[in-house]
Design an enzyme around this catalytic site. Structure first.
Site, PDB file in Angstrom:
ATOM      1  N   TYR A 155       0.869  -1.178   0.000  1.00 28.35           N
ATOM      2  CA  TYR A 155       0.000   0.000   0.000  1.00 28.35           C
ATOM      3  C   TYR A 155       0.905   1.227   0.000  1.00 28.35           C
ATOM      4  O   TYR A 155       2.033   1.172  -0.474  1.00 28.35           O
ATOM      5  CB  TYR A 155      -0.932  -0.083   1.219  1.00 28.35           C
ATOM      6  CG  TYR A 155      -2.131   0.810   1.152  1.00 28.35           C
ATOM      7  CD1 TYR A 155      -2.915   0.902   0.004  1.00 28.35           C
ATOM      8  CD2 TYR A 155      -2.507   1.573   2.260  1.00 28.35           C
ATOM      9  CE1 TYR A 155      -4.027   1.728  -0.043  1.00 28.35           C
ATOM     10  CE2 TYR A 155      -3.616   2.398   2.221  1.00 28.35           C
ATOM     11  CZ  TYR A 155      -4.366   2.481   1.065  1.00 28.35           C
ATOM     12  OH  TYR A 155      -5.464   3.290   1.026  1.00 28.35           O
ATOM     13  N   ARG A 208      -6.613  10.163 -10.695  1.00 25.11           N
ATOM     14  CA  ARG A 208      -5.912  10.926  -9.648  1.00 25.11           C
ATOM     15  C   ARG A 208      -5.326   9.952  -8.639  1.00 25.11           C
ATOM     16  O   ARG A 208      -5.844   9.769  -7.553  1.00 25.11           O
ATOM     17  CB  ARG A 208      -6.869  11.903  -8.948  1.00 25.11           C
ATOM     18  CG  ARG A 208      -6.170  12.907  -8.030  1.00 25.11           C
ATOM     19  CD  ARG A 208      -7.158  13.554  -7.079  1.00 25.11           C
ATOM     20  NE  ARG A 208      -7.737  12.599  -6.143  1.00 25.11           N
ATOM     21  CZ  ARG A 208      -7.155  12.204  -5.006  1.00 25.11           C
ATOM     22  NH1 ARG A 208      -5.959  12.657  -4.673  1.00 25.11           N
ATOM     23  NH2 ARG A 208      -7.772  11.339  -4.213  1.00 25.11           N
ATOM     24  N   LYS A 226      -5.315  -2.061  -2.158  1.00 21.00           N
ATOM     25  CA  LYS A 226      -6.408  -1.774  -1.228  1.00 21.00           C
ATOM     26  C   LYS A 226      -7.111  -3.063  -0.807  1.00 21.00           C
ATOM     27  O   LYS A 226      -7.450  -3.263   0.365  1.00 21.00           O
ATOM     28  CB  LYS A 226      -7.409  -0.848  -1.908  1.00 21.00           C
ATOM     29  CG  LYS A 226      -8.268  -0.028  -0.970  1.00 21.00           C
ATOM     30  CD  LYS A 226      -7.641   1.316  -0.752  1.00 21.00           C
ATOM     31  CE  LYS A 226      -8.507   2.243   0.044  1.00 21.00           C
ATOM     32  NZ  LYS A 226      -7.899   3.570   0.223  1.00 21.00           N
ATOM     33  N   GLU A 297     -12.180   4.673  -5.891  1.00 23.00           N
ATOM     34  CA  GLU A 297     -10.885   5.072  -5.332  1.00 23.00           C
ATOM     35  C   GLU A 297     -10.105   5.924  -6.328  1.00 23.00           C
ATOM     36  O   GLU A 297      -9.954   5.569  -7.502  1.00 23.00           O
ATOM     37  CB  GLU A 297     -10.073   3.821  -4.970  1.00 23.00           C
ATOM     38  CG  GLU A 297      -8.840   4.105  -4.142  1.00 23.00           C
ATOM     39  CD  GLU A 297      -9.164   4.566  -2.740  1.00 23.00           C
ATOM     40  OE1 GLU A 297      -8.313   5.249  -2.138  1.00 23.00           O
ATOM     41  OE2 GLU A 297     -10.268   4.265  -2.243  1.00 23.00           O
ATOM     42  N   ASP A 298      -9.592   7.058  -5.856  1.00 22.82           N
ATOM     43  CA  ASP A 298      -8.685   7.927  -6.614  1.00 22.82           C
ATOM     44  C   ASP A 298      -9.273   8.386  -7.947  1.00 22.82           C
ATOM     45  O   ASP A 298      -8.640   8.296  -8.999  1.00 22.82           O
ATOM     46  CB  ASP A 298      -7.335   7.238  -6.825  1.00 22.82           C
ATOM     47  CG  ASP A 298      -6.521   7.214  -5.547  1.00 22.82           C
ATOM     48  OD1 ASP A 298      -6.972   7.794  -4.551  1.00 22.82           O
ATOM     49  OD2 ASP A 298      -5.435   6.624  -5.531  1.00 22.82           O
ATOM     50  N   ASN A 461       0.257  11.891  -0.161  1.00 18.67           N
ATOM     51  CA  ASN A 461       1.058  10.732  -0.567  1.00 18.67           C
ATOM     52  C   ASN A 461       1.490  10.894  -2.013  1.00 18.67           C
ATOM     53  O   ASN A 461       0.843  11.611  -2.777  1.00 18.67           O
ATOM     54  CB  ASN A 461       0.222   9.450  -0.435  1.00 18.67           C
ATOM     55  CG  ASN A 461       0.188   8.926   0.979  1.00 18.67           C
ATOM     56  OD1 ASN A 461       1.216   8.741   1.589  1.00 18.67           O
ATOM     57  ND2 ASN A 461      -1.012   8.705   1.502  1.00 18.67           N
TER      58      ASN A 461
END
Length: 718
Positions: A155, A208, A226, A297-298, A461
């Site tokens: 991760y 992203r 994840k 996610e993202d 991050n």
């Protein structure tokens, strides 16, 4: 019947079957418990559990030889005994020495300590042909037992580096890929996934990835990592997870020009074209797995809130909120004083705005009114006010009016340094993705904070994008701060025996519990209150003594305990909001009657885990077993006394010991006469009521099917 698995190869391989009923245990020769369900102390308790870890019904596997070795779920590497190697056509395909799972586990642990490699090198070894792709059972055992060491590898921060280099590192596909070229085909494509049941899906469009921007199809590393965390931290069955990449193109020119790039070579779809692809995928998922949890996610900000409103799922904001609630406790104040905290948020993307929305909901709940007056939002152009031209509608609720800030001497576009100096915030929160934006001047300005223990959260991050390092924060802002970061940093030696504690504000503290709690509650949607409940639970997890030392988050080593508590809190919130529909045989009424402790136990009992028991004469590999019942442990201990050899039986003494625990033993033999002779020898003994014979020829599929039917008719409890 609480669970079973039957494995057989088409040309005469071994049966490995264990059937667990309230009082029955079937064994033949060498036993491999590959997928087992917990037997519980009473039938009432067993009927309350329909575990996500179960694989429904007997499962026949038509594999032999190298096909078994190439299947990471069934492969045991050098753990196959010689008799199994003969029956499964594996002799000569493996080194001659038999090495148990525990010995393999120790070997891997030693390798991990000895091998000094860069993390970016370790990840492809794991992901491209090393442990994950070869032996999933061992991989997840290693991951669960060593989550603190491996979380930064599978991760953040390493996963960001892997995504950047994914096309060059690619060795083996994992998950599913749906692209713009598949429009109109997704409903049929979804059935290409081999698992009949999926509980958890993590989906990204790669637009992203962390703070790295548009990585296109290379963003698949995020769902993979994840979901590994979901398995390790939440106990989601690894056979019931699905990482998904939605490839709608990329606007990253470097990737479009890269000859090795694996995604679509076209600009990203926009507008209704984009949404139609997402909608078609969601319709396909709902058609096949209507109860699956789908986590987005993202996604880039302009689609993050759009998809959130359509499908309801959130993440990082809850961890940040839990940490900030902890800083209130560190100041010696009640949690309700959070409503009075002045917070400067740097970053007006989806993460920053998501946090502000969640924080505003928390303030509203605590004070009874929603006020944004204590929140200050900045982006690359400085302080956001209502005077800004082309104000983003998503940021508008948090934009300051001139009347709110003129008394502070601030205006539209005021710099970060100026805002910190004049606002004197309790909290400085970075979600900008801009490395080093909390420079020396900004950090020194935090010394004048109105808080006795100011908080600095550098959440971006990967590590290179962190707003500041821990060492910089303690050096320039002072020793009396509370520091948290999205990426891992070492604790800071402050001298004189003092230590500056670094809190990694990783969303893995929350999302596994949110996912598991939502799954077990059968929630129709994931509500704001469920998210708030998760954040409050995490905030209250630490003791007052730990909070005073600046420790906001628990150790990753106890992540399963944290997940159980968070999951139970989410489940209770779902019940309270009447969105819970129940899971399996446990309906909403039963959930509503559970106490707080019972919900925690219910969540823990539904966690998938791995246990190995080995000795020279018998191997038992139990996977997907929630809490092992005492009599089952005793049965495992007794069964280790089995003599070597495929057809030597288990012996009357072992039968006696099993029978003394109320376990029914089914003896099998190819020769029916010999089997009946063995049963006749038991007549008149106390064992006669506990031992049953059934003929079995392991080379005959019909014989296997008849045995499975017999077991089901005798012991299966609907």
């Amino acid at each position: 019947m609480t669970g079973s698995e039957l494995k057989n190869d088409e040309d005469g391989g071994e049966i490995w079957l264990i059937e667990l009923a309230k009082n029955s245990l079937f064994m033949r020769g060498r036993v491999m418990w590959r997928v087992a369900r917990s037997a519980v102390s009473s039938l009432r308790q067993s009927r309350r559990r329909l575990l996500s870890t179960a694989i429904p019904g007997p499962c026949i596997v038509h594999k032999r030889g190298s096909d078994i070795l190439h299947d990471p779920w069934f492969n045991k590497d050098t753990g196959f005994p010689l008799t199994e190697r003969d029956r499964l056509g594996l002799r000569g395909l493996l080194p001659p020495r038999v090495i148990s799972f525990e010995q393999q586990y120790v070997r891997f642990s030693l390798w991990k300590k000895i091998l000094k490699v860069n993390q970016i090198m370790l990840y492809p070894l794991r992901n491209g042909g090393f442990l994950h792709d070869r032996n999933e059972t061992l991989y997840y055992r290693v991951l669960i037992d060593n989550i603190k060491d491996f979380a930064p590898i599978i991760y953040t921060p390493t996963v960001g580096l892997v995504c950047q280099n994914y096309s060059g590192l690619f060795r083996r596909p994992r998950g599913m890929y749906f692209s713009a070229k598949d429009k109109g085909e997704m409903m049929s494509m979804i059935y290409n996934w081999p698992s009949q049941q999926v509980d958890m899906i993590v989906l990204t469009d790669g637009s992203r990835i962390l703070g790295l921007g548009d990585l296109g199809v290379q963003g698949i590393g995020i769902p993979i990592g994840k979901l590994d965390i979901y398995v390790a931290a939440a106990g989601i069955n690894p056979q019931r997870i699905l990482p998904v990449m939605l490839d709608v193109g990329t606007n990253n020119q470097k990737l479009l020009e890269d000859r090795l790039y694996l995604g679509l070579r076209q600009p990203r779809l926009e507008g209704e074209e984009y949404l139609s692809i997402v909608d078609e995928f969601m319709e396909a998922v709902h058609a096949r797995w209507p109860k699956a949890i789908v986590q987005f996610e993202d996604f880039q900000m302009k689609w993050a809130f759009e998809t959130l409103e359509r499908y309801r799922k959130k993440g990082t904001a809850g961890v940040a909120l839990a940490g900030l609630l902890g800083t209130v406790r560190a100041q010696g104040l009640a949690l309700t004083d959070f409503a009075n905290q002045k917070i400067v948020v740097v970053g007006a993307g989806s993460a920053g705005l998501g946090f502000l929305k969640m924080a505003l909901q928390a303030v509203s709940r605590m004070s009874g009114s929603a006020s944004e007056s204590h929140f200050f939002l900045l982006d690359k152009d400085g302080l956001i006010t209502k005077e800004r031209k082309c104000l983003d509608p998503a940021a508008a609720p948090f934009a300051k009016s001139q009347g709110e800030i003129e008394g502070l001497g601030l205006s539209e576009g005021s710099s970060l340094t100026e805002v910190v100096k004049k606002v004197k915030p309790h909290v400085l929160l970075g979600l900008s993705g801009v490395g080093g934006i909390f420079n020396e001047e900004v950090l020194k300005a935090m010394r004048e904070s109105d808080s006795s223990k100011p908080a600095i959260f550098a959440m971006s991050n990967p590590t290179a994008n962190a707003e500041c390092t821990a060492a910089e924060a303690f050096k320039h802002a002072g020793e009396n701060i509370v520091f948290a970061s999205g990426s891992p940093f070492e604790n800071v030696d402050l001298g004189n025996g003092k230590l500056g504690h670094v809190n990694q504000a990783n969303n893995m503290y929350l999302f596994p519990g949110i996912g598991l709690g939502s799954l077990l509650s059968g929630a129709r949607i994931i509500t704001d209150e469920m998210m708030q409940a998760a954040a409050r639970c995490l905030a209250s997890y630490m003791t007052d003594e730990e909070i005073q030392r600046g420790v906001l988050y628990p150790s990753i080593d106890c992540i399963r305990d944290i997940t159980a508590e968070v999951g139970a809190a989410v489940l209770r919130a779902a019940v309270a909001e009447e969105v819970a529909e129940g899971h399996g045989e446990v309906g909403p009424r039963e959930l509503s009657h559970m106490s707080k402790d019972e919900t925690v136990r219910y969540v823990k009992d539904n966690m998938w885990r791995v246990t190995f028991i080995w000795d020279d004469s018998c191997e038992i590999s139990m996977v997907a077993e929630p809490a092992i019942h005492p009599w089952l442990k005793q049965a495992a201990k007794i069964s280790k006394q089995l003599v070597s050899g495929a057809n030597k039986g288990i012996g009357f003494e072992i039968c006696r010991q099993l029978a003394s625990h109320g376990i029914t033993v089914v003896l099998t033999a190819r020769d029916e006469n010999k089997g009946l002779q063995a049963i006749n020898q038991l007549k008149g003994s106390a064992l006669s009521d506990h031992v049953i014979f059934h003929q079995l020829d392991v080379t005959d599929l019909e014989s296997i099917a008849l045995l499975a039917k017999f077991i089901k008719s005798q012991f299966w409890k609907a």
